[in-house]
Design a protein around this motif. Structure first.
Motif, short mmCIF file in Angstrom:
data_model
loop_
_atom_site.label_atom_id
_atom_site.label_comp_id
_atom_site.label_asym_id
_atom_site.label_seq_id
_atom_site.Cartn_x
_atom_site.Cartn_y
_atom_site.Cartn_z
N ALA A 120 0.80 -1.34 -0.46
CA ALA A 120 -0.53 -0.29 0.02
C ALA A 120 0.46 1.65 0.05
O ALA A 120 1.42 1.54 0.32
CB ALA A 120 -0.89 0.25 0.68
N ALA A 121 0.38 2.48 -0.42
CA ALA A 121 1.50 3.61 -0.64
C ALA A 121 1.27 4.07 0.22
O ALA A 121 2.47 5.20 0.53
CB ALA A 121 0.65 4.20 -1.90
N THR A 122 0.40 4.18 1.51
CA THR A 122 0.62 4.37 1.99
C THR A 122 1.72 3.72 3.57
O THR A 122 1.80 4.70 4.80
CB THR A 122 -0.63 4.39 3.16
OG1 THR A 122 -1.30 3.33 3.32
CG2 THR A 122 -1.86 5.44 2.61
N VAL A 123 1.93 3.10 3.33
CA VAL A 123 3.22 1.86 3.66
C VAL A 123 3.96 3.49 4.24
O VAL A 123 4.76 3.90 3.65
CB VAL A 123 3.61 0.78 3.33
CG1 VAL A 123 4.73 0.15 4.20
CG2 VAL A 123 2.57 0.17 4.00
N GLY A 124 5.24 3.50 5.42
CA GLY A 124 5.70 3.91 6.13
C GLY A 124 7.04 3.89 6.21
O GLY A 124 7.52 2.25 5.62
N LEU A 168 9.07 -5.12 5.33
CA LEU A 168 7.58 -6.29 4.53
C LEU A 168 8.08 -5.99 3.22
O LEU A 168 7.77 -7.41 2.93
CB LEU A 168 6.53 -4.72 4.50
CG LEU A 168 5.89 -5.52 4.14
CD1 LEU A 168 4.91 -6.02 4.78
CD2 LEU A 168 4.21 -4.53 3.90
N GLU A 169 9.69 -5.49 2.45
CA GLU A 169 9.55 -6.03 1.50
C GLU A 169 10.15 -6.67 1.80
O GLU A 169 10.11 -7.31 1.18
CB GLU A 169 10.26 -4.43 0.77
CG GLU A 169 9.67 -3.52 0.28
CD GLU A 169 10.42 -2.53 -0.35
OE1 GLU A 169 11.67 -2.08 -0.36
OE2 GLU A 169 9.92 -1.42 -0.99
N LEU A 178 -1.47 -8.02 5.27
CA LEU A 178 -0.42 -7.98 6.70
C LEU A 178 1.01 -7.64 5.65
O LEU A 178 1.29 -6.98 5.16
CB LEU A 178 0.01 -9.75 7.15
CG LEU A 178 1.27 -9.23 7.86
CD1 LEU A 178 0.82 -9.97 9.66
CD2 LEU A 178 2.39 -9.78 7.33
N LEU A 179 0.64 -8.93 4.35
CA LEU A 179 1.87 -8.64 3.18
C LEU A 179 1.73 -7.81 2.23
O LEU A 179 2.39 -6.75 1.22
CB LEU A 179 2.01 -10.18 2.30
CG LEU A 179 2.46 -11.01 3.36
CD1 LEU A 179 2.35 -12.20 2.35
CD2 LEU A 179 3.97 -10.83 3.87
#
Length: 307
Positions: free
Chosen positions: A33-37, A44-45, A75-76
């Motif tokens: 998601a674009a909102t992930v900081g 996560l990556e 989650l992913l």
């Protein structure tokens, strides 16, 4: 500001996790998601890369992890509530991800997301002890012993306090998670430096989308050479003007200029830190100096080491 790094393969089978895994049935995993900081993305990556390289399906994983397939997908992708460590720890075990660097990055992202230290402790639920049993590859420790001081000196130009310490630790945690890709890269030093640079700049203050170097004026080579208050005040003004101009340089030239003029490193040390040829260091310095000469009246470099 974010960047992408591939994750390592399972500890028992060294190799880059970027190698494609077997084809899996079902819907393809959606993007993050674009909102992930940036701090959330840091763990996560590599986790996604491990999953994609494993060939396993969300349905398969959901039989071992207490989450429905749809929740694992969320989650992913970084969607929904920030996950508890007990879930991430189970996922790490299934995907053969080294748990200690993953926990380090998960914890930092939780705090950055506004979770309390009490929440972090409760959600860990005893799994930390298992995580700390992980040991980094010997090559990782060897590289860290060589570059850590230089990394810290660079980070100090942009950051200070707890953030500085966290960024340096996070850099080596990300490197650990992606270490087999680092080994497979053209130069492990360059791979590691890219992680440091992205991690530092993600946390640095920015003005006009450029990192701010202002705090470094208090510890420059030129400023340390000044002994009287009047000389220090004049040098401070010059340094602040210089740092504003440095922030406008292209990435490679900025790094070389910061390491050379602010940190005072010789060319050979900069070449080792960046993982680029000595000729490239000197070329970047020449181009940067030409830009700075055209932008400001550049003060002479004083008191630094010789090339």
């Amino acid at each position: 500001m974010t960047t992408s790094f591939n994750a390592p393969g399972p500890a028992s089978e060294p190799g880059p996790a970027s190698e494609p895994g077997p084809a899996r049935p079902g819907r393809k995993l959606g993007p993050i998601a674009a909102t992930v900081g940036s701090s959330h993305r840091a763990w996560l990556e590599p986790t996604r890369d491990h999953y994609l390289a494993s060939g396993r399906t969300l349905s398969d994983l959901s039989t071992s992890i207490p989450l429905a397939k749809s929740k694992l997908s969320e989650l992913l992708r970084g969607v929904g509530h920030y996950p508890r460590w007990e879930v991430i720890h189970r996922l790490a075990a299934e995907l053969h991800i080294p748990s200690w660097p993953l926990y380090r990055l998960w914890r930092q992202a939780a705090l950055d997301a506004g979770k309390s230290r009490e929440w972090v402790h409760r959600s860990s639920d005893g799994a930390i002890a298992l995580a700390t049993e992980s040991r980094a590859p010997l090559e990782h420790g060897a590289l860290r012993s060589i570059v850590e001081d230089g990394y810290r000196r660079y980070a100090e130009v942009f950051l200070h306090g707890e953030v500085l310490d966290a960024v340096v630790e996070d850099t080596f945690a990300i490197l650990w998670l992606t270490f087999y890709d680092a080994l497979a890269s053209p130069d492990i030093r360059r791979y590691a430096w890219n992680i440091l640079r992205a991690t530092v700049h993600a946390k640095a203050d920015h003005r006009d989308q450029r990192p701010v170097l202002g705090d470094a004026a208090f510890d420059t080579v030129a400023l340390r050479a000044q002994t009287c208050p009047e000389g220090q005040a004049a040098q401070m003004a010059e340094s602040l003007e210089l740092f504003t101009a440095i922030s406008k340089l292209p990435p490679a030239q900025l790094d070389v200029t910061v390491l050379r003029r602010v940190c005072g490193f010789p060319h050979a040390k900069i070449s080792d830190l960046l993982g680029i040829p000595l000729a490239a260091v000197r070329s970047d310095e020449r181009h940067a100096k030409r830009f700075l000469d055209d932008t400001i009246e550049l003060p002479p470099q004083t008191g630094g080491p010789t090339p």
